[in-house]
Structures are given as C-alpha cells and as structure tokens.
Design a protein around this motif. Structure first.
Motif, PDB file in Angstrom:
ATOM      1  N   ALA A  77      -2.118  -1.024 -14.810  1.00  0.00           N
ATOM      2  CA  ALA A  77      -1.003  -1.770 -14.240  1.00  0.00           C
ATOM      3  C   ALA A  77      -0.483  -2.806 -15.241  1.00  0.00           C
ATOM      4  CB  ALA A  77      -1.430  -2.461 -12.947  1.00  0.00           C
ATOM      5  N   VAL A  78      -1.390  -3.437 -15.972  1.00  0.00           N
ATOM      6  CA  VAL A  78      -0.997  -4.465 -16.924  1.00  0.00           C
ATOM      7  C   VAL A  78      -0.451  -3.860 -18.212  1.00  0.00           C
ATOM      8  CG1 VAL A  78      -1.831  -6.356 -18.373  1.00  0.00           C
ATOM      9  CG2 VAL A  78      -2.610  -6.158 -16.000  1.00  0.00           C
ATOM     10  N   LEU A  79      -1.147  -2.879 -18.753  1.00  0.00           N
ATOM     11  CA  LEU A  79      -0.812  -2.333 -20.061  1.00  0.00           C
ATOM     12  C   LEU A  79       0.108  -1.116 -20.014  1.00  0.00           C
ATOM     13  CD1 LEU A  79      -4.394  -2.561 -21.609  1.00  0.00           C
ATOM     14  CD2 LEU A  79      -2.503  -4.192 -21.870  1.00  0.00           C
ATOM     15  N   GLY A  80       0.213  -0.486 -18.836  1.00  0.00           N
ATOM     16  CA  GLY A  80       0.974   0.764 -18.738  1.00  0.00           C
ATOM     17  C   GLY A  80       0.101   1.938 -19.127  1.00  0.00           C
ATOM     18  N   GLY A  81       0.611   3.137 -18.896  1.00  0.00           N
ATOM     19  CA  GLY A  81      -0.175   4.319 -19.242  1.00  0.00           C
ATOM     20  C   GLY A  81       0.296   5.541 -18.476  1.00  0.00           C
ATOM     21  N   GLU A  82      -0.587   6.499 -18.348  1.00  0.00           N
ATOM     22  CA  GLU A  82      -0.252   7.764 -17.674  1.00  0.00           C
ATOM     23  C   GLU A  82      -1.362   8.112 -16.701  1.00  0.00           C
ATOM     24  OE1 GLU A  82       1.876  11.351 -19.678  1.00  0.00           O
ATOM     25  OE2 GLU A  82      -0.262  11.834 -19.684  1.00  0.00           O
ATOM     26  N   ILE A  83      -0.956   8.505 -15.496  1.00  0.00           N
ATOM     27  CA  ILE A  83      -1.937   8.906 -14.488  1.00  0.00           C
ATOM     28  C   ILE A  83      -1.552  10.275 -13.927  1.00  0.00           C
ATOM     29  CG2 ILE A  83      -2.475   6.527 -13.837  1.00  0.00           C
ATOM     30  CD1 ILE A  83      -0.665   6.921 -11.373  1.00  0.00           C
ATOM     31  N   LYS A  84      -2.498  10.913 -13.253  1.00  0.00           N
ATOM     32  CA  LYS A  84      -2.242  12.181 -12.572  1.00  0.00           C
ATOM     33  C   LYS A  84      -2.250  11.932 -11.070  1.00  0.00           C
ATOM     34  CE  LYS A  84      -4.315  15.236 -16.064  1.00  0.00           C
ATOM     35  NZ  LYS A  84      -5.370  16.247 -16.335  1.00  0.00           N
ATOM     36  N   ILE A  85      -1.260  12.489 -10.387  1.00  0.00           N
ATOM     37  CA  ILE A  85      -1.219  12.368  -8.929  1.00  0.00           C
ATOM     38  C   ILE A  85      -0.994  13.753  -8.320  1.00  0.00           C
ATOM     39  CG2 ILE A  85      -0.326  10.012  -9.043  1.00  0.00           C
ATOM     40  CD1 ILE A  85       2.375  11.185  -8.100  1.00  0.00           C
ATOM     41  N   LYS A  86      -1.436  13.897  -7.081  1.00  0.00           N
ATOM     42  CA  LYS A  86      -1.272  15.158  -6.364  1.00  0.00           C
ATOM     43  C   LYS A  86      -0.011  15.104  -5.500  1.00  0.00           C
ATOM     44  CE  LYS A  86      -6.194  16.328  -6.044  1.00  0.00           C
ATOM     45  NZ  LYS A  86      -7.332  16.580  -5.111  1.00  0.00           N
ATOM     46  N   THR A  87       0.766  16.178  -5.566  1.00  0.00           N
ATOM     47  CA  THR A  87       1.886  16.379  -4.651  1.00  0.00           C
ATOM     48  C   THR A  87       1.573  17.627  -3.827  1.00  0.00           C
ATOM     49  OG1 THR A  87       3.211  17.845  -6.041  1.00  0.00           O
ATOM     50  CG2 THR A  87       3.390  15.466  -6.467  1.00  0.00           C
ATOM     51  N   LEU A  88       2.369  17.890  -2.803  1.00  0.00           N
ATOM     52  CA  LEU A  88       2.138  19.106  -2.015  1.00  0.00           C
ATOM     53  C   LEU A  88       2.404  20.355  -2.845  1.00  0.00           C
ATOM     54  CD1 LEU A  88       3.573  18.229   1.519  1.00  0.00           C
ATOM     55  CD2 LEU A  88       1.183  18.391   0.800  1.00  0.00           C
TER      56      LEU A  88
END
Length: 299
Positions: A225-236
């Motif tokens: 949240a502070v530094l930024g970055g890339e995450i993976k999230i699930k969608t339908l």
C-alpha cells in the motif's frame, strides 16, 4: 347455452387491465384445476368457465367484440356485414333493430338464432370450442452466483417429466422466463399451458452483485500500500494481475472495466468489477521492525 358474464367469472370490473385479467386467471385456474380437485364436478365446471373467460378477455380482439356484442361476440363480424346489407341498426333503448327489413320488434338474439341456426356463440364441450388450454405451471430454480455467470444446461423435473433448459449467462435474481407449451396438458385437444420459471440466486461470500457490476474487498499489505506493487486477485472469469499505486489509502476503490458480470443476452458484454482495498496492519513485529517503524515515525 345460458349467457355467462366472463368479467364476473374472473371477479373483475369491466375496466380491468390486461394484467388484471392475467393475474385473476392464473389465481383461479390454480384454485379450480382438476388435478387439485379430483372428482369435483363443480370445480371442473368452474375451471372450464375460467378458461372460457380467459379465452375471451385475455385476447384484446376477442374482448373488444365481447364488450360490444356480449354473448354473441363470436358472430359480431357476421352481424356487422348483415347489418350493413340491411341498412339497419341496433337500438339499445328499444332492445331491437330499427329500419331495414328486420323491423323494430325483432330481438337481437332472435336475429342470431335465425342467422346461425340457434347458436348463441357459446362454448360446447362436444365442439372445437370445447378445447381448453392447459394450466400454466410455476416453478422456482435456485442457483449460486457462479452458476449464473455462465450459460449452462440444467435438467429438472416438473409433474414427473424431465425438462432440460439452457440458463442464459447473466440471469437476474427474481427473473422469470416462460417456456411455451411446457405446462399442464390441454383438455379435449386444447393447447398445453406454459411453464414459468423464477430464478433465485444466492448471495456469494466473495462477490456482491449490483446489476451487471460486481463488488469485492481485497486485503492489501501495508508495504504494498505504501510502496506500490502488483498483486493477483480472483475474478469470476479467472485470476488476473492488478497494479497497486504507491501510497494507496485504506478503503480505496478501483474499477476494473469488463471484469464484472455478463449482461443478460448481450454476447460479450460485461459489467465492471469494483475492488475496494482493506489495508492489513502487520502483527507479530520483531524489536528490529518496531525500531524501524519508530524511525519512520520520527522522520
């Protein structure tokens, strides 16, 4: 056959709307259906009257003729042609025809009896007009949100018969579809009724549906949240990568275009996915980590 007031049969006033007629018919047909009243002659008679009333009042053209000619509505057009030829007219105040060859004393019913051999245009159980439409059947089908995301085949049983349907992607909670002629069997060779299916879609623990859009909460660690970055999230529709901007605040919502729910019967059209971040505060910190946070605070 004696005159039947079809408005009275359905318990309606003459200014009833088409929707009023439909609701009254469905309610009474369910109540007096022979399957629910076995060996009840009165219920069977009432059921036939209800179907007759719906045949007339449920059809705008038939209803128009019925309102104008009453029990003789079936022969209204023939009457108008004969009326035109004889240059006569119906005098409602006198209860008979005036002018032409009929004479003012001739009764409206007598005219039809002479013209059609005594028929009053009623329904006869032994004739083609004795065919009665089968009962409409109402069913409910429960789905989860993920089932409603994809078009799929589903089989269920109605009155001992298996019915296979295609559930379109994007079906809404509470939405009703009609399957023509899949209802109760007609009587005396009459058409089958229709099958109405109402869909109930259960709430999902991960996604909240709002029309064609979806909402989802995603936990975000403090460092990203502070530094930024890339995450993976699930969608339908599957897992995707999502870039997080530096200094993202708790409760921030980002919109992912076209990652929501499919629009009903609109091929390739999807709503959006609204992702709201919930920032996790780290726990179980070591003394060194706490010291570093203290240094940040002092800065």
């Amino acid at each position: 056959m004696a005159y039947i007031d079809y408005y009275k049969v359905l318990g309606l006033a003459k200014n009833a709307t088409e929707d009023d007629v439909k609701k009254a018919y469905r309610r009474l047909a369910r109540r007096y259906h022979p399957d629910l009243n076995p060996n009840d002659k009165e219920a069977e008679k009432k059921f036939k009257e209800i179907n007759e009333a719906n045949e007339v009042l449920g059809n705008p053209e038939n209803r128009k003729k019925y309102d104008k000619y009453g029990e003789h509505w079936r022969h209204g057009e023939e009457y108008e042609k004969a009326q035109s030829r004889q240059e006569s007219y119906w005098d409602a105040s006198r209860g008979g025809f005036a002018g032409g060859e009929f004479g003012s004393g001739e009764d409206f019913s007598d005219f039809f009896q002479s013209m059609f051999g005594g028929s009053t245009g009623g329904f006869s159980a032994g004739s083609s007009s004795g065919k009665f439409r089968g009962q409409d059947i109402y069913a409910e089908l429960n789905l989860n949100l993920r089932d409603a995301y994809y078009s799929h085949k589903q089989v269920f049983e109605i009155n001992g018969k298996k019915v296979r349907i295609t559930v379109p992607a994007g079906i809404q909670d509470g939405q009703q579809i009609r399957l023509k002629s899949h209802g109760g069997e007609g009587y005396n060779g009459g058409p089958n009724g229709d099958l109405y299916i109402t869909f109930h879609i259960a709430e999902d623990p991960e996604f909240q549906r709002v029309g064609d859009h979806l909402k989802k909460n995603v936990s975000l660690d403090l460092y990203t949240a502070v530094l930024g970055g890339e995450i993976k999230i699930k969608t339908l529709g599957g897992e995707i990568k999502l870039k997080v901007k530096p200094e993202t605040q708790n409760g921030t919502t980002v919109r992912l275009k076209g990652k929501g729910f499919p629009a009903y019967k609109k091929e390739g059209s999807f709503g959006d996915l609204l992702v709201t971040y919930t920032i996790k505060i780290p726990t179980g910190l070591t003394e060194k980590q706490k010291e570093l946070f203290q240094q940040l605070k002092n800065l």
